[in-house]
Design a protein around this motif. Structure first.
Motif, PDB file in Angstrom:
ATOM      1  N   PHE A 110       0.867  -0.947  -0.040  1.00 34.41           N
ATOM      2  CA  PHE A 110      -0.122   0.005  -0.020  1.00 34.41           C
ATOM      3  C   PHE A 110       1.082   1.186   0.006  1.00 34.41           C
ATOM      4  CE2 PHE A 110      -2.376   3.498   1.964  1.00 34.41           C
ATOM      5  CZ  PHE A 110      -3.479   3.517   1.270  1.00 34.41           C
ATOM      6  N   LYS A 111       0.508   2.174  -1.006  1.00 31.14           N
ATOM      7  CA  LYS A 111       1.345   3.284  -0.968  1.00 31.14           C
ATOM      8  C   LYS A 111       0.218   4.578  -0.980  1.00 31.14           C
ATOM      9  CE  LYS A 111       5.526   2.050  -3.761  1.00 31.14           C
ATOM     10  NZ  LYS A 111       6.160   2.296  -5.003  1.00 31.14           N
ATOM     11  N   THR A 112       0.895   5.820  -0.673  1.00 25.82           N
ATOM     12  CA  THR A 112       0.058   6.962  -0.859  1.00 25.82           C
ATOM     13  C   THR A 112       1.175   7.805  -1.378  1.00 25.82           C
ATOM     14  OG1 THR A 112      -1.491   6.659   1.114  1.00 25.82           O
ATOM     15  CG2 THR A 112      -1.194   8.871   0.207  1.00 25.82           C
ATOM     16  N   PHE A 113       0.848   8.435  -2.513  1.00 26.38           N
ATOM     17  CA  PHE A 113       1.750   9.441  -3.170  1.00 26.38           C
ATOM     18  C   PHE A 113       0.892  11.035  -2.761  1.00 26.38           C
ATOM     19  CE2 PHE A 113       1.915   5.881  -5.737  1.00 26.38           C
ATOM     20  CZ  PHE A 113       3.135   5.701  -6.009  1.00 26.38           C
ATOM     21  N   LEU A 114       1.742  11.697  -2.144  1.00 26.87           N
ATOM     22  CA  LEU A 114       1.499  13.217  -1.714  1.00 26.87           C
ATOM     23  C   LEU A 114       2.319  14.049  -2.631  1.00 26.87           C
ATOM     24  CD1 LEU A 114       1.421  12.518   2.035  1.00 26.87           C
ATOM     25  CD2 LEU A 114      -0.798  12.646   0.730  1.00 26.87           C
ATOM     26  N   ILE A 115       1.432  14.833  -3.480  1.00 32.61           N
ATOM     27  CA  ILE A 115       2.026  15.439  -4.535  1.00 32.61           C
ATOM     28  C   ILE A 115       1.717  16.778  -4.335  1.00 32.61           C
ATOM     29  CG2 ILE A 115       2.226  16.037  -6.711  1.00 32.61           C
ATOM     30  CD1 ILE A 115       1.121  12.714  -7.363  1.00 32.61           C
ATOM     31  N   ASN A 116       2.743  17.821  -4.115  1.00 29.27           N
ATOM     32  CA  ASN A 116       2.781  19.279  -4.256  1.00 29.27           C
ATOM     33  C   ASN A 116       3.131  19.854  -5.235  1.00 29.27           C
ATOM     34  OD1 ASN A 116       2.216  21.989  -3.036  1.00 29.27           O
ATOM     35  ND2 ASN A 116       3.455  21.467  -1.200  1.00 29.27           N
ATOM     36  N   GLU A 117       2.674  20.734  -6.187  1.00 28.45           N
ATOM     37  CA  GLU A 117       3.033  21.410  -7.319  1.00 28.45           C
ATOM     38  C   GLU A 117       2.728  22.866  -7.299  1.00 28.45           C
ATOM     39  OE1 GLU A 117       3.328  19.714 -11.773  1.00 28.45           O
ATOM     40  OE2 GLU A 117       1.574  18.948 -10.744  1.00 28.45           O
ATOM     41  N   ALA A 118       3.638  23.480  -7.803  1.00 28.46           N
ATOM     42  CA  ALA A 118       3.119  25.098  -7.978  1.00 28.46           C
ATOM     43  C   ALA A 118       2.749  25.123  -9.326  1.00 28.46           C
ATOM     44  CB  ALA A 118       4.549  25.831  -7.873  1.00 28.46           C
ATOM     45  N   THR A 119       1.728  26.133  -9.225  1.00 27.61           N
ATOM     46  CA  THR A 119       1.028  26.343 -10.726  1.00 27.61           C
ATOM     47  C   THR A 119       0.819  27.973 -10.749  1.00 27.61           C
ATOM     48  OG1 THR A 119      -1.246  26.716  -9.411  1.00 27.61           O
ATOM     49  CG2 THR A 119      -0.527  24.092 -10.291  1.00 27.61           C
ATOM     50  N   VAL A 120       0.412  28.100 -12.133  1.00 30.25           N
ATOM     51  CA  VAL A 120       0.452  29.565 -12.402  1.00 30.25           C
ATOM     52  C   VAL A 120      -1.108  30.155 -12.244  1.00 30.25           C
ATOM     53  CG1 VAL A 120       0.957  31.160 -14.204  1.00 30.25           C
ATOM     54  CG2 VAL A 120       2.602  29.359 -13.865  1.00 30.25           C
ATOM     55  N   LEU A 121      -1.496  31.248 -11.695  1.00 27.96           N
ATOM     56  CA  LEU A 121      -2.943  31.663 -11.871  1.00 27.96           C
ATOM     57  C   LEU A 121      -2.816  32.800 -12.072  1.00 27.96           C
ATOM     58  CD1 LEU A 121      -5.801  31.002 -10.885  1.00 27.96           C
ATOM     59  CD2 LEU A 121      -5.394  31.759  -8.634  1.00 27.96           C
ATOM     60  N   PHE A 122      -3.619  33.556 -13.137  1.00 29.86           N
ATOM     61  CA  PHE A 122      -3.939  34.709 -13.801  1.00 29.86           C
ATOM     62  C   PHE A 122      -5.108  35.344 -13.207  1.00 29.86           C
ATOM     63  CE2 PHE A 122      -1.491  32.234 -16.793  1.00 29.86           C
ATOM     64  CZ  PHE A 122      -0.506  33.155 -17.007  1.00 29.86           C
ATOM     65  N   LYS A 123      -5.020  36.491 -12.499  1.00 26.86           N
ATOM     66  CA  LYS A 123      -6.175  37.203 -12.252  1.00 26.86           C
ATOM     67  C   LYS A 123      -6.248  38.787 -12.747  1.00 26.86           C
ATOM     68  CE  LYS A 123      -7.138  34.874  -7.941  1.00 26.86           C
ATOM     69  NZ  LYS A 123      -7.203  34.934  -6.472  1.00 26.86           N
ATOM     70  N   ARG A 124      -7.466  39.228 -12.822  1.00 29.11           N
ATOM     71  CA  ARG A 124      -7.399  40.672 -13.242  1.00 29.11           C
ATOM     72  C   ARG A 124      -7.917  41.598 -12.254  1.00 29.11           C
ATOM     73  NH1 ARG A 124      -5.322  43.801 -17.027  1.00 29.11           N
ATOM     74  NH2 ARG A 124      -6.426  45.584 -17.389  1.00 29.11           N
ATOM     75  N   ASP A 125      -7.026  42.505 -11.928  1.00 29.17           N
ATOM     76  CA  ASP A 125      -7.292  43.469 -10.728  1.00 29.17           C
ATOM     77  C   ASP A 125      -8.160  44.509 -11.432  1.00 29.17           C
ATOM     78  OD1 ASP A 125      -7.637  45.477  -8.732  1.00 29.17           O
ATOM     79  OD2 ASP A 125      -5.760  45.307  -8.119  1.00 29.17           O
ATOM     80  N   ILE A 126      -9.429  44.756 -11.273  1.00 28.76           N
ATOM     81  CA  ILE A 126     -10.119  45.792 -12.291  1.00 28.76           C
ATOM     82  C   ILE A 126     -10.157  47.066 -11.484  1.00 28.76           C
ATOM     83  CG2 ILE A 126     -11.758  44.055 -13.209  1.00 28.76           C
ATOM     84  CD1 ILE A 126     -13.802  44.622 -11.035  1.00 28.76           C
ATOM     85  N   VAL A 127      -9.950  47.045 -10.169  1.00 32.60           N
ATOM     86  CA  VAL A 127      -9.597  48.326  -9.702  1.00 32.60           C
ATOM     87  C   VAL A 127      -8.527  49.191 -10.292  1.00 32.60           C
ATOM     88  CG1 VAL A 127      -9.272  49.731  -7.487  1.00 32.60           C
ATOM     89  CG2 VAL A 127     -10.880  47.788  -7.617  1.00 32.60           C
TER      90      VAL A 127
END
Length: 179
Positions: A110-127
């Motif tokens: 029995f194994k558990t793979f715990l994966i942590n990965e950085a991603t890119v998130l784009f947001k628009r600051d409308i102010v």
């Protein structure tokens, strides 16, 4: 070591693997990436014992790895490495053979793979009327249960693996056989 994002990685291996093997074994491979200037590496801790007198073996282990899994270059031409790390605890039970000369090996794991990965998130600051780029960490897991049977005899070796995997939103069952 070498990969596409980290480029050449320089490091060392520290371990206590020897003959005969001890109950507690470890290996650590710290690596400095020349491309991303990050500290990466792989490692494993393992403890094995015989829970009964018939020769069965139980192994508890923890392994890990950290590397760069991608990169993003923003509008200022700054390259942002996207780190990937994995931690894998496991428990493996190896069944003893009735005949000590038998080449058959059977185990359940029995194994558990715990994966942590950085991603890119784009947001628009409308102010302020600007784009905001963040690098959140995405975490996921995969649980894996497998039964393996193999016979590495000289003539007509074979193996069979029955494996079930489960993660967020999926379940998978597979069988692989080689003869």
């Amino acid at each position: 070591g070498i990969n596409f994002y980290d480029k050449l990685m320089l490091g060392a291996v520290v371990h206590n693997y020897n003959l005969p093997p001890s109950n507690f074994q470890f290996v650590a491979t710290p690596l400095f990436a020349t491309g991303t200037k990050k500290l990466n590496g792989i490692g494993r801790l393992e403890y094995s014992w015989l829970p009964s007198t018939n020769g069965d073996k139980l192994t508890l282990s923890l392994s890990g790895a950290k590397f760069t899994g991608g990169s993003f270059t923003d509008s200022t031409n700054t390259k942002n490495p996207l780190q990937f790390s994995k931690l894998t605890p496991s428990l493996k039970y190896v069944f003893a053979n009735k005949n000590t000369r038998s080449p058959i090996k059977k185990f359940i794991q029995f194994k558990t793979f715990l994966i942590n990965e950085a991603t890119v998130l784009f947001k628009r600051d409308i102010v302020n009327n600007i784009d905001v780029i963040t690098y959140p960490k995405q975490q996921r897991y995969v649980n894996q249960l497998q039964f393996s049977l193999e016979n590495n005899r000289v003539l007509y070796p074979y193996n069979a693996v029955l494996q079930g995997e489960q993660g967020d939103g999926f379940v998978r069952l597979n069988f692989t056989g080689n003869y």
